[in-house]
Design a protein around this motif. Structure first.
Motif, PDB file in Angstrom:
ATOM      1  N   LEU A 131       6.689   8.553   8.377  1.00 26.34           N
ATOM      2  CA  LEU A 131       6.232   7.212   8.741  1.00 26.34           C
ATOM      3  C   LEU A 131       7.143   6.189   8.063  1.00 26.34           C
TER       4      LEU A 131
ATOM      5  N   VAL B  72       4.634  -0.444  11.245  1.00 32.30           N
ATOM      6  CA  VAL B  72       4.888   0.975  11.003  1.00 32.30           C
ATOM      7  C   VAL B  72       5.322   1.673  12.285  1.00 32.30           C
TER       8      VAL B  72
ATOM      9  N   LEU C 293       3.654   5.678  20.201  1.00 38.72           N
ATOM     10  CA  LEU C 293       2.331   5.714  19.581  1.00 38.72           C
ATOM     11  C   LEU C 293       1.263   5.778  20.662  1.00 38.72           C
TER      12      LEU C 293
ATOM     13  N   VAL D  93       1.164  -4.340  11.438  1.00 39.69           N
ATOM     14  CA  VAL D  93      -0.090  -4.119  10.707  1.00 39.69           C
ATOM     15  C   VAL D  93      -0.534  -5.363   9.935  1.00 39.69           C
TER      16      VAL D  93
ATOM     17  N   GLN E 235       0.108   9.484  12.545  1.00 41.87           N
ATOM     18  CA  GLN E 235      -0.756   8.667  13.400  1.00 41.87           C
ATOM     19  C   GLN E 235      -2.101   8.404  12.711  1.00 41.87           C
TER      20      GLN E 235
ATOM     21  N   PHE F  29       7.495   2.253   7.095  1.00 42.98           N
ATOM     22  CA  PHE F  29       6.689   1.050   6.885  1.00 42.98           C
ATOM     23  C   PHE F  29       7.659  -0.081   6.556  1.00 42.98           C
TER      24      PHE F  29
ATOM     25  N   TRP G  36       6.422   1.120  17.867  1.00 44.30           N
ATOM     26  CA  TRP G  36       6.027   0.593  16.558  1.00 44.30           C
ATOM     27  C   TRP G  36       4.921  -0.436  16.752  1.00 44.30           C
TER      28      TRP G  36
ATOM     29  N   ARG H 143       3.720  -5.962  18.619  1.00 48.84           N
ATOM     30  CA  ARG H 143       4.059  -4.543  18.652  1.00 48.84           C
ATOM     31  C   ARG H 143       5.301  -4.345  19.515  1.00 48.84           C
TER      32      ARG H 143
ATOM     33  N   THR I  94      -1.507   5.599  10.451  1.00 47.56           N
ATOM     34  CA  THR I  94      -1.415   4.367  11.239  1.00 47.56           C
ATOM     35  C   THR I  94      -2.799   3.886  11.638  1.00 47.56           C
TER      36      THR I  94
END
Length: 351
Positions: free
Chosen positions: A98, A272, A119, A141, A285, A100, A138, A132, A288
């Motif tokens: 992952l 992320v 995703l 967040v 995931q 970030f 991606w 997004r 996430t």
């Protein structure tokens, strides 16, 4: 393609490393202990995160992630551009599951290189589309708004646009931080929205107007509160964090959110992505999912004073609603052209 993108990210990574120690919101470059292990040494319920977000900021959230999911998390901390360049170099051999990122630009670069996995749509749908990736690889967040901080003791009418700051009345009275990553993302948005020529002219005019240079956003805010300048370009949360620490009575500066469509009203995101090469995509995931759930989103709102991006989580007291900020019409993935911004800043003589 990967080599070209890595080459574009490398000077940014080196610049970021040279200008380290920005503020608690920005990444440190010292890897966390225990990150030298290979992914194969971890169990199926383990996760390797490359984090462009500062350890002091994110470590409490990682602890919450571990407690909520039972996942064994290993984190490598560094600058977002540095880590993106490393992932590009590692390619399919990357240890990261992952990524970030501190901002959308580095995520866009990895997406363009084809290193990110799509995703699930239910995860993506928790966040407004503009925060997004257009290709679904991606997701943001947390959000941060660019603002014009100003001293009401010196400025009667708050500036409505970054273009107002070239007025001679602001000569020598505005602060900016050209080596700061968030400022460079803003200039990238300015280039993408207004064009290269207008961006160059604005930078040149601001420099000619004797705009004062600072190392970081916090320094700009302190100079404002001390009356040394009358306006400054920062991210919103610096003011809110200072108010939370010292009380609003001790912070004389105020914030102006630029008018709709102005490049100065950019809302960038930390986000992320799951690496396509990860053998633990399901666990990534799961992480996430946690970052887009109420507990983590409340952490961003309460502790970092950033904007939560999912519905139902209130913003920090005093912040305007996120949907009330009408930023420039821009695909945040296009902030990956930071190399062109750095070239422009060098040509103008700012870095």
């Amino acid at each position: 393609m990967r080599r070209l993108i890595a080459a574009a990210l490398l000077p940014l990574a080196l610049t970021a490393a040279a200008c380290g120690g920005q503020a608690t919101q920005e990444a440190q470059t010292t890897p966390a202990p225990g990150t030298s292990a290979t992914p194969e040494s971890f169990g199926e319920n383990s996760l390797v995160i490359y984090s462009g977000r500062n350890e002091n900021l994110i470590a409490p959230l990682i602890d919450k992630l571990k407690a909520a999911t039972g996942v064994d998390v290993q984190v490598r901390y560094g600058d977002s551009a540095e880590l993106a360049a490393q992932i590009l170099e590692e390619g399919d051999r990357t240890r990261a599951d992952l990524y970030f990122s501190q901002d959308a630009g580095a995520l866009g670069a990895l997406s363009k290189a084809g290193l990110l996995a799509p995703l699930p749509q239910p995860l993506l749908d928790r966040v407004p589309e503009k925060y997004r990736g257009a290709d679904g690889t991606w997701v943001g967040v947390s959000g941060r708004a660019r603002v014009i901080a100003y001293d009401p003791r010196q400025v009667k009418d708050a500036p409505k646009s970054v273009f107002d700051l070239t007025d001679p009345k602001y000569k020598g009275k505005v602060g900016w931080a050209p080596t700061n990553a968030s400022f460079q993302s803003f200039v990238t948005a300015l280039r993408e929205v207004s064009g290269e020529d207008k961006a160059r002219k604005w930078l040149t005019d601001m420099k000619a107007n004797d705009t004062q240079t600072f190392a970081k956003n916090g320094d700009i805010l302190n100079a404002l509160d001390e009356g040394k300048i009358s306006a400054g370009l920062i991210n919103h949360y610096y003011w809110f964090e200072k108010v939370a620490e010292k009380g609003e009575a001790a912070v004389p500066s105020k914030l102006a959110f630029p008018q709709a469509g102005d490049p100065g009203s950019l809302v960038n995101v930390a986000g992320v992505a799951v690496l396509k090469a990860s053998k633990r995509a399901e666990v990534a995931q799961k992480a996430t999912d946690f970052l887009l759930a109420a507990e983590a989103q409340k952490y961003f709102s309460d502790d970092t004073k950033e904007y939560p991006l999912i519905e139902g989580v209130p913003t920090a007291a005093g912040l305007p609603a996120l949907d009330s900020i009408k930023g420039p019409d821009l695909d945040l993935g296009k902030l990956d052209s930071l190399d062109q911004t750095l070239t422009l800043l060098k040509e103008v003589g700012l870095v």
